[in-house]
Design an enzyme around this catalytic site. Sequence first.
Site, short mmCIF file in Angstrom:
data_model
loop_
_atom_site.label_atom_id
_atom_site.label_comp_id
_atom_site.label_asym_id
_atom_site.label_seq_id
_atom_site.Cartn_x
_atom_site.Cartn_y
_atom_site.Cartn_z
N CYS A 108 -18.49 -49.44 31.77
CA CYS A 108 -19.60 -49.66 32.70
C CYS A 108 -19.26 -49.02 34.04
CB CYS A 108 -19.80 -51.17 32.87
SG CYS A 108 -20.93 -51.66 34.18
N SER A 116 -19.44 -50.23 36.87
CA SER A 116 -18.73 -51.15 37.76
C SER A 116 -17.21 -51.01 37.62
CB SER A 116 -19.13 -52.60 37.47
OG SER A 116 -20.52 -52.74 37.58
N HIS A 136 -16.30 -48.02 39.63
CA HIS A 136 -16.31 -48.29 41.07
C HIS A 136 -14.93 -48.78 41.54
CE1 HIS A 136 -20.48 -47.56 41.50
NE2 HIS A 136 -20.97 -48.76 41.28
N HIS A 147 -15.06 -55.42 31.33
CA HIS A 147 -15.73 -56.73 31.38
C HIS A 147 -16.87 -56.81 30.39
CE1 HIS A 147 -17.95 -54.01 33.94
NE2 HIS A 147 -19.01 -54.76 33.75
N CYS A 149 -22.53 -57.15 29.15
CA CYS A 149 -22.89 -56.72 30.52
C CYS A 149 -24.17 -55.90 30.54
CB CYS A 149 -21.76 -55.95 31.20
SG CYS A 149 -22.27 -55.36 32.83
P1 PAD Z 1 -24.73 -45.07 35.45
O1 PAD Z 1 -23.87 -44.33 36.38
O2 PAD Z 1 -24.57 -44.87 33.98
O3 PAD Z 1 -26.26 -44.79 35.81
C1 PAD Z 1 -26.72 -44.51 37.09
C2 PAD Z 1 -27.84 -43.46 37.01
O4 PAD Z 1 -28.36 -43.23 38.34
C3 PAD Z 1 -27.38 -42.09 36.50
O5 PAD Z 1 -28.23 -41.68 35.45
C4 PAD Z 1 -27.52 -41.17 37.73
O6 PAD Z 1 -27.89 -39.85 37.37
C5 PAD Z 1 -28.61 -41.86 38.51
N1 PAD Z 1 -28.61 -41.57 39.96
C6 PAD Z 1 -27.53 -41.46 40.77
N2 PAD Z 1 -27.95 -41.25 42.05
C7 PAD Z 1 -29.29 -41.23 42.02
C8 PAD Z 1 -30.30 -41.06 43.03
N3 PAD Z 1 -29.97 -40.89 44.32
N4 PAD Z 1 -31.59 -41.11 42.65
C9 PAD Z 1 -31.94 -41.30 41.34
N5 PAD Z 1 -31.03 -41.46 40.36
C10 PAD Z 1 -29.73 -41.42 40.69
O7 PAD Z 1 -24.50 -46.62 35.82
P2 PAD Z 1 -24.83 -48.00 35.04
O8 PAD Z 1 -26.18 -47.93 34.44
O9 PAD Z 1 -23.66 -48.37 34.18
O10 PAD Z 1 -24.81 -49.01 36.29
C11 PAD Z 1 -25.79 -48.90 37.31
C12 PAD Z 1 -25.44 -49.80 38.49
O11 PAD Z 1 -25.53 -51.17 38.09
C13 PAD Z 1 -24.03 -49.63 39.04
O12 PAD Z 1 -24.06 -49.74 40.45
C14 PAD Z 1 -23.28 -50.78 38.45
O13 PAD Z 1 -22.16 -51.13 39.22
C15 PAD Z 1 -24.35 -51.84 38.49
C16 PAD Z 1 -24.12 -53.04 37.60
N6 PAD Z 1 -24.60 -54.25 38.01
C17 PAD Z 1 -24.41 -55.36 37.27
C18 PAD Z 1 -24.97 -56.65 37.77
O14 PAD Z 1 -24.67 -57.71 37.21
N7 PAD Z 1 -25.80 -56.60 38.81
C19 PAD Z 1 -23.75 -55.31 36.07
C20 PAD Z 1 -23.27 -54.08 35.64
C21 PAD Z 1 -23.46 -52.95 36.39
#
Ligand code: PAD
Length: 376
Positions: A47, A49, A52, A69, A176
């Site tokens: 993921c 996260s 990060h 996770h 997740c």
């Molecule tokens: P990912 O990196 O696979 O997807 C992010 C997408 O955003 C990619 O397709 C990028 O091309 C696109 N992107 C990047 N910058 C831009 C922009 N400026 N405009 C438009 N598109 C853009 O990530 P993911 O889907 O695994 O995770 C996404 C977020 O969610 C990340 O910040 C992660 O830390 C968070 C998350 N939150 C929780 C929660 O409980 N809230 C859980 C797991 C992940």
Amino acid sequence: MDTTGKVIKCKAAVLWGPHQPLMIEEIEVAPPKAHEVRIKMVATGICRSDDHIIEGFLKTSKYPVILGHEGAGIVESVGSGVTCVKPGDKVIPLFLPYCGECRGCTEPKSNFCRKSDIGKNTGLLSDHTSRFTCKGKLIHNFICTSTFTEYTVVEETSVVKIHDDAPLDKVCLVGCGFTTGYGSAVNLAKVEPGTTCAVFGLGGIGLSVIIGCKVAGASKIIAIDTNSTKFEKAKELGATECINPKDYDNPIHEVIQQMTEGGVHYSFECIGNTDVMVSALLSSHVSCGTAVIVGVAPSVSILSFSPRLLLPGRTLKSALFGGFKSKKCVPELVTDLIAGRFNVDSLLSHKLPFKEINKGFDLLRKGESIRTVLEF
Ligand code: PAD
Ligand code: ZN
């Protein structure tokens, strides 16, 4: 050989410090103490996260640490007093625990259990120790889970039994990505039939939001990403339009406002970028729109916008794990998946053996993968 009560030596991916590759090391995993569970991992997803932490954006961990996770496995042994699972059970570790007693667990609208390590960042279990050591050093735990290891130890509040027939290589995504995105749409925003939605960021999280918006009956689902290669999957899962901000001269919120007579009912930020969080807010209708922040922004960032954006009636909300209470929703979603109510196959873009974990992170950084699942 019965390993109950013994220290297990096994392979784990250790992050010794930020900006370093994960190192596959031999570690020792101590037996579970009272109210703890030792799990043999079978599959784990990569993921953003986790990335990060590797990149040093998030200060949610101490180093050295075993990240991961989003996983699924089989209980190897349990400590005294554990009644929720037994050896041999298929389980999913819960990065958001559920103790069932704290305010966060007992309030119907909350899911943030006091046992969560998110924000506390101890990198330890509740008794302030870790069950992992490597080369004589303590290795930290990551948000109550640590799944990038052949064996992990979690507290009973951070694990749940799932259906015996669950395919672990798929249902690990319920730990997740799928649940966070899907829950953000159906549980947190509570998208209603006939409404309009905008989803920013089409990774595992954003695509799962689209699945949720579709299940909820949204009439228009606008998918936004700066990487157009993500559009095919978004459409397959239910996006009605896909737009790339790079293709427009004016700000993307103006484009969305024009497409939706003034803004969507629900917008979702699934990237972790504060500028996009403001775009998502502006893309939601000024008086009846709701913007949901799903992405996790770097620890030091500040979200700034005029409070006048909210005054006419807009709502801004956020929650971890789609706002779901983890122990209750995870087994239910797994059962729904087995019954074919959802399909996570299109989220699962790559499968790799565990030892190729760094390749999995490279695929994510290059924008080539949605979810890579590592198999042990
Ligand atoms: P990912 O990196 O696979 O997807 C992010 C997408 O955003 C990619 O397709 C990028 O091309 C696109 N992107 C990047 N910058 C831009 C922009 N400026 N405009 C438009 N598109 C853009 O990530 P993911 O889907 O695994 O995770 C996404 C977020 O969610 C990340 O910040 C992660 O830390 C968070 C998350 N939150 C929780 C929660 O409980 N809230 C859980 C797991 C992940
Ligand atoms: Zn609790």
